[in-house]
Design a protein around this motif. Structure first.
Motif, PDB file in Angstrom:
ATOM      1  N   UNK A 158       0.835  -1.204   0.000  1.00  0.00           N
ATOM      2  CA  UNK A 158       0.000   0.000   0.000  1.00  0.00           C
ATOM      3  C   UNK A 158       0.868   1.252   0.000  1.00  0.00           C
ATOM      4  N   UNK A 159       1.942   1.229   0.792  1.00  0.00           N
ATOM      5  CA  UNK A 159       2.837   2.385   0.846  1.00  0.00           C
ATOM      6  C   UNK A 159       3.503   2.618  -0.504  1.00  0.00           C
ATOM      7  N   UNK A 160       3.932   1.528  -1.157  1.00  0.00           N
ATOM      8  CA  UNK A 160       4.574   1.660  -2.467  1.00  0.00           C
ATOM      9  C   UNK A 160       3.585   2.215  -3.492  1.00  0.00           C
ATOM     10  N   UNK A 161       2.348   1.719  -3.473  1.00  0.00           N
ATOM     11  CA  UNK A 161       1.338   2.222  -4.403  1.00  0.00           C
ATOM     12  C   UNK A 161       1.116   3.723  -4.208  1.00  0.00           C
ATOM     13  N   UNK A 162       0.974   4.127  -2.942  1.00  0.00           N
ATOM     14  CA  UNK A 162       0.727   5.541  -2.660  1.00  0.00           C
ATOM     15  C   UNK A 162       1.916   6.398  -3.081  1.00  0.00           C
ATOM     16  N   UNK A 163       3.132   5.935  -2.780  1.00  0.00           N
ATOM     17  CA  UNK A 163       4.336   6.692  -3.141  1.00  0.00           C
ATOM     18  C   UNK A 163       4.467   6.797  -4.656  1.00  0.00           C
ATOM     19  N   UNK A 164       4.256   5.669  -5.361  1.00  0.00           N
ATOM     20  CA  UNK A 164       4.368   5.690  -6.819  1.00  0.00           C
ATOM     21  C   UNK A 164       3.335   6.625  -7.431  1.00  0.00           C
ATOM     22  N   UNK A 165       2.135   6.638  -6.861  1.00  0.00           N
ATOM     23  CA  UNK A 165       1.102   7.538  -7.371  1.00  0.00           C
ATOM     24  C   UNK A 165       1.477   8.997  -7.201  1.00  0.00           C
ATOM     25  N   UNK A 166       1.995   9.329  -6.012  1.00  0.00           N
ATOM     26  CA  UNK A 166       2.405  10.730  -5.776  1.00  0.00           C
ATOM     27  C   UNK A 166       3.568  11.111  -6.691  1.00  0.00           C
ATOM     28  N   UNK A 167       4.538  10.209  -6.826  1.00  0.00           N
ATOM     29  CA  UNK A 167       5.697  10.486  -7.665  1.00  0.00           C
ATOM     30  C   UNK A 167       5.275  10.730  -9.105  1.00  0.00           C
ATOM     31  N   UNK A 168       4.413   9.852  -9.651  1.00  0.00           N
ATOM     32  CA  UNK A 168       3.961  10.009 -11.027  1.00  0.00           C
ATOM     33  C   UNK A 168       3.206  11.320 -11.201  1.00  0.00           C
ATOM     34  N   UNK A 169       2.370  11.647 -10.231  1.00  0.00           N
ATOM     35  CA  UNK A 169       1.587  12.886 -10.313  1.00  0.00           C
ATOM     36  C   UNK A 169       2.496  14.113 -10.342  1.00  0.00           C
ATOM     37  N   UNK A 170       3.504  14.124  -9.479  1.00  0.00           N
ATOM     38  CA  UNK A 170       4.392  15.279  -9.399  1.00  0.00           C
ATOM     39  C   UNK A 170       5.269  15.413 -10.644  1.00  0.00           C
ATOM     40  N   UNK A 171       5.815  14.287 -11.125  1.00  0.00           N
ATOM     41  CA  UNK A 171       6.643  14.337 -12.338  1.00  0.00           C
ATOM     42  C   UNK A 171       5.807  14.768 -13.538  1.00  0.00           C
ATOM     43  N   UNK A 172       4.578  14.247 -13.637  1.00  0.00           N
ATOM     44  CA  UNK A 172       3.717  14.622 -14.756  1.00  0.00           C
ATOM     45  C   UNK A 172       3.333  16.103 -14.695  1.00  0.00           C
ATOM     46  N   UNK A 173       3.162  16.621 -13.478  1.00  0.00           N
ATOM     47  CA  UNK A 173       2.820  18.042 -13.340  1.00  0.00           C
ATOM     48  C   UNK A 173       3.955  18.921 -13.859  1.00  0.00           C
ATOM     49  N   UNK A 174       5.194  18.530 -13.546  1.00  0.00           N
ATOM     50  CA  UNK A 174       6.342  19.287 -14.065  1.00  0.00           C
ATOM     51  C   UNK A 174       6.435  19.143 -15.578  1.00  0.00           C
ATOM     52  N   UNK A 175       6.226  17.918 -16.065  1.00  0.00           N
ATOM     53  CA  UNK A 175       6.336  17.665 -17.502  1.00  0.00           C
ATOM     54  C   UNK A 175       5.277  18.442 -18.281  1.00  0.00           C
ATOM     55  N   UNK A 176       4.094  18.616 -17.693  1.00  0.00           N
ATOM     56  CA  UNK A 176       3.009  19.329 -18.364  1.00  0.00           C
ATOM     57  C   UNK A 176       3.321  20.812 -18.550  1.00  0.00           C
ATOM     58  N   UNK A 178       6.093  21.882 -19.738  1.00  0.00           N
ATOM     59  CA  UNK A 178       6.942  22.007 -20.917  1.00  0.00           C
ATOM     60  C   UNK A 178       6.118  22.177 -22.184  1.00  0.00           C
ATOM     61  N   UNK A 179       6.783  22.607 -23.241  1.00  0.00           N
ATOM     62  CA  UNK A 179       6.132  22.861 -24.520  1.00  0.00           C
ATOM     63  C   UNK A 179       6.840  22.044 -25.599  1.00  0.00           C
ATOM     64  N   UNK A 180       6.048  21.375 -26.430  1.00  0.00           N
ATOM     65  CA  UNK A 180       6.618  20.617 -27.539  1.00  0.00           C
ATOM     66  C   UNK A 180       7.034  21.583 -28.653  1.00  0.00           C
ATOM     67  N   UNK A 181       7.812  21.106 -29.644  1.00  0.00           N
ATOM     68  CA  UNK A 181       8.179  21.979 -30.771  1.00  0.00           C
ATOM     69  C   UNK A 181       6.968  22.550 -31.506  1.00  0.00           C
ATOM     70  N   UNK A 182       5.806  21.894 -31.376  1.00  0.00           N
ATOM     71  CA  UNK A 182       4.592  22.393 -32.033  1.00  0.00           C
ATOM     72  C   UNK A 182       3.771  23.296 -31.132  1.00  0.00           C
ATOM     73  N   UNK A 183       4.320  23.608 -29.937  1.00  0.00           N
ATOM     74  CA  UNK A 183       3.608  24.503 -29.030  1.00  0.00           C
ATOM     75  C   UNK A 183       2.578  23.827 -28.158  1.00  0.00           C
ATOM     76  N   UNK A 184       2.560  22.488 -28.137  1.00  0.00           N
ATOM     77  CA  UNK A 184       1.619  21.755 -27.305  1.00  0.00           C
ATOM     78  C   UNK A 184       2.204  21.541 -25.907  1.00  0.00           C
ATOM     79  N   UNK A 185       1.311  21.528 -24.907  1.00  0.00           N
ATOM     80  CA  UNK A 185       1.764  21.259 -23.540  1.00  0.00           C
ATOM     81  C   UNK A 185       2.208  19.807 -23.417  1.00  0.00           C
ATOM     82  N   UNK A 186       3.174  19.570 -22.554  1.00  0.00           N
ATOM     83  CA  UNK A 186       3.661  18.204 -22.345  1.00  0.00           C
ATOM     84  C   UNK A 186       2.583  17.304 -21.778  1.00  0.00           C
ATOM     85  N   UNK A 187       2.594  16.037 -22.185  1.00  0.00           N
ATOM     86  CA  UNK A 187       1.618  15.075 -21.679  1.00  0.00           C
ATOM     87  C   UNK A 187       2.155  14.308 -20.482  1.00  0.00           C
ATOM     88  N   UNK A 188       1.440  13.271 -20.089  1.00  0.00           N
ATOM     89  CA  UNK A 188       1.851  12.454 -18.940  1.00  0.00           C
ATOM     90  C   UNK A 188       3.085  11.641 -19.308  1.00  0.00           C
TER      91      UNK A 188
END
Length: 247
Positions: A158-176, A178-188
């Protein structure tokens, strides 16, 4: 490319750890089932032996039986904590646990049994067929240790699931951001998979549900419980703190 490679290594490491915990959980479950079987076999053998004691009056013939009784009581005490009392004919009465008030698992020539009830609990089926079944935590012994180990592994999962979920959410938030060469926001950059359904301890029927995740960032943290309201004739989905997510 270096960041993507590092991300793949991170995701692979988390996946490997999850699979390792799952393998440990299966091993502990198998060992727990084996210990439960050993307890029940020993209880049945003790009941048969005590029936022989009741029929045997010659002291020379009783001594080997009493030695066997003591050896089996020792084997049983190694597996699970029990309280033993002996009557004047050398027959043992066993109660689960050491409090003196646990369910009777052995009485004269009658044996009860134990069963796994889930959530680290045992169901004791008393030697008296008219006595009600009792749920209790496994007290001590090999069985108690295995159940404790299973609980610790489940908490680590359960702890690993919760940690992995938070980690993915935070990394994806930072990645979003960013801007692609076509001006699109970064995805997950990271996604989660591997949902598991576990029947509740009180579940008595069959049901099926399909969950499609369209926005991983909107998923609640922790497990989702599906609870049936029989009076209203509907199901409710609740999050880890009991809040209703959907009906």
């Amino acid at each position: 490319q270096a960041m993507l490679s590092a991300g793949e290594a991170l995701a692979g490491g988390v996946s490997d750890l999850a699979q390792g915990l799952e393998s440990l959980a299966r091993d502990v479950t198998a060992e727990t089932a084996q210990a439960v079987d050993e307890v029940n076999v020993t209880l049945d053998e003790l009941a048969d032996l005590q029936a022989q004691l009741a029929r045997t009056t010659d002291s020379g013939a009783r001594n080997p039986l009493l030695d066997r009784r003591d050896a089996m009581l020792g084997d049983l005490a190694r597996l699970v904590e029990v309280e033993v009392t002996l009557d004047d004919r050398g027959r043992a009465t066993l109660r689960l646990g050491a409090t003196g008030s646990g369910p009777v698992l052995l009485e004269e020539g009658r044996a009860g049994r134990i069963e796994m009830a889930g959530d680290g609990r045992l169901t004791a089926v008393p030697a008296d067929a008219d006595a009600p079944r009792v749920q209790a935590l496994a007290p001590g012994g090999v069985l108690g240790g295995l159940i404790d180990a299973g609980g610790a592994i489940a908490q680590a999962q359960r702890d690993l699931d919760a940690w992995a979920g938070r980690m993915a959410e935070q990394i994806n938030a930072v990645h979003a951001q960013g801007i692609t060469p076509n001006g699109q926001a970064g995805g997950a950059l990271l996604t989660l998979s591997g949902w598991a359904a576990t029947p509740g301890a009180l579940m008595r029927g069959d049901a099926a549900a399909q969950v499609t995740v369209t926005d991983a960032g909107a998923m609640p943290v922790g497990p989702i419980s599906l609870v049936h309201d029989a009076q209203a004739g509907r199901w409710q989905a609740r999050d880890g703190v009991g809040a209703v997510l959907a009906t």
